[in-house]
Design a protein around this motif. Structure first.
Motif, PDB file in Angstrom:
ATOM      1  N   ALA A 257       0.807  -1.224   0.000  1.00  0.00           N
ATOM      2  CA  ALA A 257       0.000   0.000   0.000  1.00  0.00           C
ATOM      3  C   ALA A 257       0.837   1.270   0.000  1.00  0.00           C
ATOM      4  O   ALA A 257       0.369   2.323  -0.442  1.00  0.00           O
ATOM      5  N   ALA A 258       2.064   1.201   0.512  1.00  0.00           N
ATOM      6  CA  ALA A 258       2.900   2.403   0.568  1.00  0.00           C
ATOM      7  C   ALA A 258       3.358   2.781  -0.842  1.00  0.00           C
ATOM      8  O   ALA A 258       3.672   1.916  -1.663  1.00  0.00           O
ATOM      9  N   HIS A 259       3.430   4.076  -1.096  1.00  0.00           N
ATOM     10  CA  HIS A 259       3.798   4.553  -2.427  1.00  0.00           C
ATOM     11  C   HIS A 259       5.288   4.321  -2.708  1.00  0.00           C
ATOM     12  O   HIS A 259       6.100   4.176  -1.790  1.00  0.00           O
ATOM     13  N   SER A 260       5.635   4.308  -3.971  1.00  0.00           N
ATOM     14  CA  SER A 260       7.013   4.079  -4.403  1.00  0.00           C
ATOM     15  C   SER A 260       7.945   5.123  -3.803  1.00  0.00           C
ATOM     16  O   SER A 260       7.688   6.322  -3.873  1.00  0.00           O
ATOM     17  N   GLY A 261       9.029   4.658  -3.190  1.00  0.00           N
ATOM     18  CA  GLY A 261      10.004   5.556  -2.585  1.00  0.00           C
ATOM     19  C   GLY A 261       9.668   5.986  -1.173  1.00  0.00           C
ATOM     20  O   GLY A 261      10.457   6.684  -0.523  1.00  0.00           O
ATOM     21  N   GLY A 262       8.505   5.556  -0.652  1.00  0.00           N
ATOM     22  CA  GLY A 262       8.091   5.995   0.675  1.00  0.00           C
ATOM     23  C   GLY A 262       8.705   5.214   1.814  1.00  0.00           C
ATOM     24  O   GLY A 262       8.615   5.626   2.966  1.00  0.00           O
ATOM     25  N   ILE A 263       9.325   4.085   1.516  1.00  0.00           N
ATOM     26  CA  ILE A 263       9.879   3.202   2.535  1.00  0.00           C
ATOM     27  C   ILE A 263      11.349   2.949   2.219  1.00  0.00           C
ATOM     28  O   ILE A 263      11.718   2.762   1.057  1.00  0.00           O
ATOM     29  N   GLY A 264      12.194   2.912   3.243  1.00  0.00           N
ATOM     30  CA  GLY A 264      13.598   2.569   3.015  1.00  0.00           C
ATOM     31  C   GLY A 264      14.516   3.251   4.002  1.00  0.00           C
ATOM     32  O   GLY A 264      14.083   3.787   5.019  1.00  0.00           O
ATOM     33  N   GLY A 265      15.797   3.232   3.703  1.00  0.00           N
ATOM     34  CA  GLY A 265      16.816   3.831   4.559  1.00  0.00           C
ATOM     35  C   GLY A 265      18.181   3.477   4.022  1.00  0.00           C
ATOM     36  O   GLY A 265      18.368   2.424   3.400  1.00  0.00           O
ATOM     37  N   THR A 266      19.148   4.331   4.271  1.00  0.00           N
ATOM     38  CA  THR A 266      20.487   4.120   3.716  1.00  0.00           C
ATOM     39  C   THR A 266      21.084   2.780   4.117  1.00  0.00           C
ATOM     40  O   THR A 266      21.632   2.053   3.293  1.00  0.00           O
ATOM     41  N   TYR A 267      20.976   2.435   5.409  1.00  0.00           N
ATOM     42  CA  TYR A 267      21.597   1.198   5.892  1.00  0.00           C
ATOM     43  C   TYR A 267      20.607   0.041   5.992  1.00  0.00           C
ATOM     44  O   TYR A 267      20.999  -1.067   6.369  1.00  0.00           O
TER      45      TYR A 267
END
Length: 452
Positions: free
Chosen positions: A317-327
């Motif tokens: 459900a989360a939009h593209s690019g909305g989730i993540g982190g460098t490490y």
């Protein structure tokens, strides 16, 4: 040359309790002086000794003292410190590459960890997994997924909960001191329901599940509005809260309620997950299938790795690019996690966790028969605690806890404390500990209670 130069770690470390200096020893005291000059005062440690090596069921300090480890780095080194497959896989990955950022240039170990978590978490539904670095980060993202999926703002948590130290998870955490004091204002739209805590339920444990559930439903239906609640977040066994096992049937009722109201049920298995309780996940003991599960701590054998695993429709459900982190999902940590899965399968550590729990409960029951300060023994598998009280009452007994903890440390056993009221002694031994070493540790614990 120091102990750091001469002591090898890992499971080949001599598996014995051995004290060769006062506690803390001269080298630990020297490091404490350096620490006080270099680190902020608010960053504290439970033990006054400094680690030089660890493996199996022991930690050796910089003075050469060998302590029996009943803490596993707060449930992190569940498969043992420097477990062979964890070391082998992480070491091999270190020689290939240490980082590319999965958001920039992805890699297979991340996918392998996700595939494994999708397979072993409860439920046969289609799942997805996203990786992060800490338990708090996983919880924050679980809430983001739930909000994106439901288009609702509110988060419901429980009394005695601990979910992390970031702004949102600090808000979700119940205990003020030391986790929240002076750090506000806090995140909005977080609401708290009573936990079904049998030992301290006002009308008795027999009424706990039904009455706690009634108060939970009233909070959501009457005060918040179910159509405003994105998720309910619960620990199947509360960790920092004092290893509280909810009254039987309570979590099943909560799960049914959430399903009926279209609310996402998030199981915080940061401390309980990855074989700690004698099952892959503590949710299995309760017969519930959460919509989302968060893991961290024991997932990668000491490397920083966390995850959110859940229903594909929620995770997508989360939009593209909305989730993540460098490490997030570091490749070395992913390799270590694959080593953890292999250690658990190869050494049948689910059964081992249950065996360790049986030993601890048996020993604690024997100790409880000799003292009137143990109010309750509780937990599952290799996650057991005792709540200490003033004799003849249920008044929390912090003084007894401090005395027992101090005695254990001074006699070569590392323990942890917990509890909203600061009166719970918790035991989280690595699953690599031997029966003999575990029994030796509980002999020290027996003497600690006798000394009271």
């Amino acid at each position: 040359m120091t102990v750091l130069d001469t002591v090898a770690g890992g499971p080949e470390l001599c598996q014995e309790r051995r004290l060769i200096s006062e506690i803390p020893g001269p080298r630990s005291r020297e490091l404490t002086a350096r620490r006080n000059a270099a680190l902020p005062a608010g960053l504290t440690s439970g033990a006054s000794v400094y680690a030089a090596a660890a493996g199996g069921g022991v930690i050796v300090d910089v003075d050469g003292n060998s302590f029996i480890d009943l803490s596993s780095g707060i449930a992190v080194t569940t498969v043992g410190n420097s477990a062979p497959q964890v070391v082998a896989r992480a070491s091999a990955q270190l020689t290939r590459y240490t980082h590319t950022c999965f958001l920039a240039t992805p890699y297979e170990p991340y996918i392998e960890v996700a595939e494994t978590l999708n397979r072993i978490t409860p439920g046969e539904h289609e799942k997805r997994t996203a990786l992060f670095s800490t338990g708090a980060e996983a919880l924050e993202n679980a809430v983001k997924y739930a909000r994106a999926f439901t288009k609702r703002p509110a988060v419901v948590v429980f009394d005695h909960a601990f979910h992390g130290r970031s702004l949102l998870t600090m808000t979700m955490t119940a205990k003020n001191q030391p986790y929240k004091h002076s750090f506000g204002p806090f995140s909005p739209e977080v609401y708290r329901a009573p936990m079904a805590y049998p030992y301290r339920w006002p009308s008795g444990p027999e009424n706990c599940a039904a009455e706690a559930f009634s108060q939970f439903t009233q909070l959501i239906d009457s005060q918040i509005g179910a159509d405003a609640v994105a998720c309910v977040v619960v620990e199947p066994i509360q960790g920092e809260g004092g290893f509280i096992v909810p009254a039987d049937g309570f979590l099943r009722s909560v799960a049914d309620f959430c399903r009926d109201r279209g609310i996402v049920l998030v199981a915080d298995e940061v401390q309980t997950g990855i074989a700690r309780t004698g099952a892959w996940f503590a949710s299995e003991h309760e017969g519930i299938v959460p919509d989302l599960i968060t893991t961290a701590k024991g997932l990668a054998g000491g490397m920083p790795l966390a995850a959110v695993t859940g229903r594909a429709e929620i995770m997508d459900a989360a939009h593209s690019g909305g989730i993540g982190g460098t490490y997030a999902g570091n490749p070395v940590a992913c390799a270590a996690a694959l080593g953890v899965f292999e250690e658990i399968a190869t050494h049948n550590l689910l059964d081992r966790a249950q065996r360790i729990g049986d030993i601890m409960v048996s020993e604690l029951r024997d100790i409880a028969a000799t003292t009137d300060v143990i109010g309750e023994i509780r937990g599952r598998g290799a996650m057991i605690a005792v709540e200490l009280v003033t004799p003849g009452s249920r008044v929390p007994n912090r003084d007894a806890l401090a005395a027992v903890s101090r005695h254990c440390l001074n006699n070569g056993v590392l323990t942890l404390t917990a509890g909203t009221f600061g009166n719970v002694l918790r035991f989280l031994p690595p699953l690599s500990i031997s029966d003999d070493l575990l029994l030796d540790a509980f002999g020290v614990l027996r003497a600690a209670f006798a000394a009271l």
